[in-house]
Motif scaffolding. Sequence first.
Motif, PDB file in Angstrom:
ATOM      1  N   HIS A  18      50.841  43.991  80.480  1.00  0.00           N
ATOM      2  CA  HIS A  18      52.572  44.547  80.182  1.00  0.00           C
ATOM      3  C   HIS A  18      53.204  43.498  81.610  1.00  0.00           C
ATOM      4  O   HIS A  18      54.137  42.903  81.484  1.00  0.00           O
ATOM      5  CB  HIS A  18      52.558  45.865  79.726  1.00  0.00           C
ATOM      6  N   ARG A  56      51.747  53.523  76.501  1.00  0.00           N
ATOM      7  CA  ARG A  56      51.021  52.573  76.699  1.00  0.00           C
ATOM      8  C   ARG A  56      49.863  53.396  78.445  1.00  0.00           C
ATOM      9  O   ARG A  56      51.524  53.456  79.583  1.00  0.00           O
ATOM     10  CB  ARG A  56      51.543  50.955  77.122  1.00  0.00           C
ATOM     11  N   LEU A 111      39.236  49.515  74.272  1.00  0.00           N
ATOM     12  CA  LEU A 111      39.594  50.094  75.384  1.00  0.00           C
ATOM     13  C   LEU A 111      38.190  48.644  75.788  1.00  0.00           C
ATOM     14  O   LEU A 111      37.856  48.785  76.088  1.00  0.00           O
ATOM     15  CB  LEU A 111      38.597  51.124  76.451  1.00  0.00           C
ATOM     16  N   GLU A 157      44.944  55.189  81.146  1.00  0.00           N
ATOM     17  CA  GLU A 157      44.317  54.838  80.004  1.00  0.00           C
ATOM     18  C   GLU A 157      43.438  56.048  79.236  1.00  0.00           C
ATOM     19  O   GLU A 157      44.167  56.424  77.599  1.00  0.00           O
ATOM     20  CB  GLU A 157      43.023  53.785  79.620  1.00  0.00           C
ATOM     21  N   ARG A 176      59.608  52.600  74.560  1.00  0.00           N
ATOM     22  CA  ARG A 176      58.297  53.531  74.624  1.00  0.00           C
ATOM     23  C   ARG A 176      57.984  54.261  76.041  1.00  0.00           C
ATOM     24  O   ARG A 176      59.435  54.661  76.645  1.00  0.00           O
ATOM     25  CB  ARG A 176      56.877  52.345  75.169  1.00  0.00           C
ATOM     26  N   MET A 202      55.054  54.943  79.613  1.00  0.00           N
ATOM     27  CA  MET A 202      54.710  53.641  80.082  1.00  0.00           C
ATOM     28  C   MET A 202      54.059  54.524  81.343  1.00  0.00           C
ATOM     29  O   MET A 202      54.654  55.496  82.415  1.00  0.00           O
ATOM     30  CB  MET A 202      55.609  52.743  80.687  1.00  0.00           C
TER      31      MET A 202
END
Lengths: 348, 348, 348, 348
Positions: free
Chosen positions: A278, C272, A252, C257, C165, C167
Amino acid sequence: MSIGILTSGGDCPGLNAVIRGAVMKGDKIYEQEFAGIRDGWRGLIVDDVFSLPRRRVRGLSKEGGTILGTSRTHPYNGIDGVGGPDAIRAVMERHGMEGIIAIGGEGTLSGAARLAADGLPIVGVPKTIDNDLSGTDYTFGFDTAVSIATESIDRLRTTTEAHHRCMVVEVMGRHVGWIALHAGLASGAHAILIPEVSVTLEQITEWVLLTQARGRAPVVVVSEGFQLKNDKGELEDIAAERGLDAAGRPRLGGIGEALAPLIERSTGIETRAATLGHLQRGGVPTAYDRVLATRFGHAAIDAVMQRKWGQMVALSGIDIVTVPMAEATKELKTVPRKQWDEAAVLFG
Amino acid sequence: MSIGILTSGGDCPGLNAVIRGAVMKGDKIYEQEFAGIRDGWRGLIVDDVFSLPRRRVRGLSKEGGTILGTSRTHPYNGIDGVGGPDAIRAVMERHGMEGIIAIGGEGTLSGAARLAADGLPIVGVPKTIDNDLSGTDYTFGFDTAVSIATESIDRLRTTTEAHHRCMVVEVMGRHVGWIALHAGLASGAHAILIPEVSVTLEQITEWVLLTQARGRAPVVVVSEGFQLKNDKGELEDIAAERGLDAAGRPRLGGIGEALAPLIERSTGIETRAATLGHLQRGGVPTAYDRVLATRFGHAAIDAVMQRKWGQMVALSGIDIVTVPMAEATKELKTVPRKQWDEAAVLFG
Amino acid sequence: MSIGILTSGGDCPGLNAVIRGAVMKGDKIYEQEFAGIRDGWRGLIVDDVFSLPRRRVRGLSKEGGTILGTSRTHPYNGIDGVGGPDAIRAVMERHGMEGIIAIGGEGTLSGAARLAADGLPIVGVPKTIDNDLSGTDYTFGFDTAVSIATESIDRLRTTTEAHHRCMVVEVMGRHVGWIALHAGLASGAHAILIPEVSVTLEQITEWVLLTQARGRAPVVVVSEGFQLKNDKGELEDIAAERGLDAAGRPRLGGIGEALAPLIERSTGIETRAATLGHLQRGGVPTAYDRVLATRFGHAAIDAVMQRKWGQMVALSGIDIVTVPMAEATKELKTVPRKQWDEAAVLFG
Amino acid sequence: MSIGILTSGGDCPGLNAVIRGAVMKGDKIYEQEFAGIRDGWRGLIVDDVFSLPRRRVRGLSKEGGTILGTSRTHPYNGIDGVGGPDAIRAVMERHGMEGIIAIGGEGTLSGAARLAADGLPIVGVPKTIDNDLSGTDYTFGFDTAVSIATESIDRLRTTTEAHHRCMVVEVMGRHVGWIALHAGLASGAHAILIPEVSVTLEQITEWVLLTQARGRAPVVVVSEGFQLKNDKGELEDIAAERGLDAAGRPRLGGIGEALAPLIERSTGIETRAATLGHLQRGGVPTAYDRVLATRFGHAAIDAVMQRKWGQMVALSGIDIVTVPMAEATKELKTVPRKQWDEAAVLFG
């Protein structure tokens, strides 16, 4: 008979403009038909292909992403044991494809070069946000990434000044520092850290303190691939700054999040990290990238019609040319030391 | 002793980044002092000069306009009979200036070349929103202008589609069509009209009707310097479309506003005009322009230190070089016919 | 005699526009002088104060950050044992300040309310990016944060679609979900997770899979203060997802996260995370925030001249009013369940 | 049975977000089907109607324009003698429409109110870039227009300063000055001229000279509907400034282009005009407008399901409510004199 188009690898603003440019010129000048190949090489291996008439590409020059989808499937490794030139040739024949336009980065173009060497009719279009491809002055995507990074640093600067902090901004660039260099120059960064140049924590500390001494809030721009080394050139052990995952590996958070506490400790200035991630590859391409991508699309269909298999289109000065893919992918285009030194004039 | 800096002619995003780049590198590497000259050659003639220490240029890379001010004063014509090399030399001596960095377009650089030929220590930095200077691949300001024009056309398109109209967008470019070409390509225009290429109303009408037939709202991008000609290449008399001023001369409104009613009449489609005007030269420079301008600033102070009088900095591929100003200003860089033909593939 | 102005707590786009509005109206209408107080309450405690004439605030309406600087110093806790109403009164008297305009969030305004109750002449201006203050419909900063978050999600969407994906985008909002709610609505998010509403991983999984089934790439917007709970309302233990620091505590990376790998595991879709962080409080304020902040600045100096100590300015519908600070800071303005339910209509 | 949706009058950023909000909530909560009506009332009169399933509205919240198209057809005047409630009722019955959502401005909603009074099942959604509708605090489109105008004025300011000019910027607002007021406040204009307030050339001249005296380049923002009057309140004859068309009528160029030469003459400062025109109604809506439009879409389908014929949705503080269309369109919402006086504190 038709021309197949695929996009492969990480996506990049401008992919759709290439597709549109190729299809529109192919339709109008060469009366050529097109097939869209889904998700890069995957579509050519598992036969996921659809018709791509002109009206499907209308309005695309300003759209981010790729209407074809993308994946990291390798043309030789393939999927579940299927892949390689024969498998691809079979799918091409089934759809009457007489040529392929492969839009991708270093990996994609290496694969395409090998397929071309194995006799497949392929031309390449270079795509790399990182600007790491030799053989072309620039490619589309890079300008958009630099623009977004610059705008983000402009924004971060105001909050950094208000709180008298130091800000570490991590931008893309695993192997090369072009985005950091350009975004750092454009935004007036006080230090730019890139994979190509060794910089010690002592040097960073000096720049940060110098900036503070002039009454400003220091901004450090760092490529994700930068590695902190000591003055003997040995890698610093900063794993502890990043936390450990279940298996005890650093996890991380990238180099930016690892650097921030080190800088805070060595300078005594409250330091925050921001990772752009991103964001840098998303959204509406800049006008620069749309123009370049459209010109690449035109040049790609020209190259197909001229049977320039194994070649890729490229920018040279203000002209579009073609160069052998095999050569263009031989080595990464890194930031020359001289150019970083030039930028370093503004540090501190 | 010090180096004088001036900006002259129409302003252009990136001027401040050049000034900052030159002053910061000059201060740090050459320990050189700088004098700001107010409003171009005017300041050198009437002695309007001020000290320009490093802290005066901080944070400037992203600021539009020019902190030095600008004017269209000609160095030889001067002001109220005062001007020419001797007058300028006198002011330079009074302030101990050993060199001048002149940032400007074709007119400014021609004047600077002539002054250099007359023995004055001057280097040039090319500036042109229109991208009409030979001797450099691009200059700063152009990318910002193209970006703003592209973004504006993107916006105009949605309202044009909603009302099933045709839109004529006039962009800058009195003598060359580079902004129209790039902004038109980037935004997917259905026709691009530039000073370099004759296009008849019949041809425009055909493109507009073709676009409508495909179900889209036509967007025509036109350079301010485009002239409508008939198929014999004779200028069309469109003065009546523009209205007359008190003296009976055509006035107010440019070619865009003149074209719109002609297109409306010939196609039967409601047609509106938008003139972008000064918007294109204002505001925050793009990252591309900030980087190029900063590199130009660095190279300009290098050129001064190397006594390269009569030279100007220039972009060649990805490198910054120097070229003789006299040569660089000999002819306008126009859009090659081939490049317009390439774009015309997308028209209609 | 003069009026002191301070900004305190986290910075927020629009602070400078408030300062400018107050100083310009104070100068022109009331012929009042102003003192800038550095870094919030710190400046009032350690006597860090400077003159703030009209020309110092020119051009500020569009500048992010705060020219006064800010800190989290508490007026009662003070610094090194110095603080509280008496210390502050002493500094005010030394500079002849007859009133204070305190611009800040919940913490600042609570402190200001208490100081006013203790007899100090203070009016407040509410500032909160999070939109968590009762007593005002909106404050400046929130619109800018929502705009930046929305633009960022627009960008992330294109890359998410290209790679098929999911997100997860983490936005600000430690205690309330307003930014997530508005940015999620504006950008068409497929799920919005806020501190006020319990949502299980099962529910998130269902929305994500539903979105994928419709052929789209799922986007989940989450407030930094959202906590994942099971269907009994008990907190899920997701510490392991975040890594551990040297002391074994969960560290680095926020809820976004932590959520991404959980969603990836439960849906089988590559997922992600992007954390927008400081970006949301930086840069040029939106026009909306500049107008509101300017009107607040005008109203603040009016309130000072009318001796409305203990009151703060506020937006009510389209009008600017004043309300007691003590009441306005009594409770957080959370997102009503009804409004989240309304948004949830669009999920999945 | 289905619900028809139409957009009528000038287009406006946010129309598509309303359509999307209504269709998505209608589909999910009420299992309702929708019919798209092309080009406003025209589609209901000539029977130009198409099915509008959920997948047709996906991704629309950020798209400018309107997927339904728009026109200025009046429901009672109709087309070629066809129109009025009976004609509309016939088309509705043919398609099984049990209700209509009409999205439009003052004209559209007046028509809708009259149709509702004549027994047709219609609810309204207010749309006005100009913010001139009573009965709602704000509507979508206004914030986007103000944002674009503000950004444009920010850009124009840098070039204006560089050349020491005065700039007159004409923004939308035929009958009310809201856009000029907000964009002028946000961008720090030195004078704001609106239809609601008489200002003489002498007063403008004074503000412009005062600004110059402070060393700044004056920026004057003017609504397109502003009329220059003398100090007796009589209209100034400025037709000559605008040029004459073939028939001798003043033509081309609005009030901005007429004012610029007058200001130049009276102040001696070089003065330019910029007209923002259609730019202000184009492109991607702001986050604010997307949220408001989405909420309006939700509320509109709720109103339909509750058979609230003759009502329109509206914003009151932070809540969405419904109000009678007939009342909401009774009078224009003009800028109160008090609010302009407040802004005038910053002039000069």
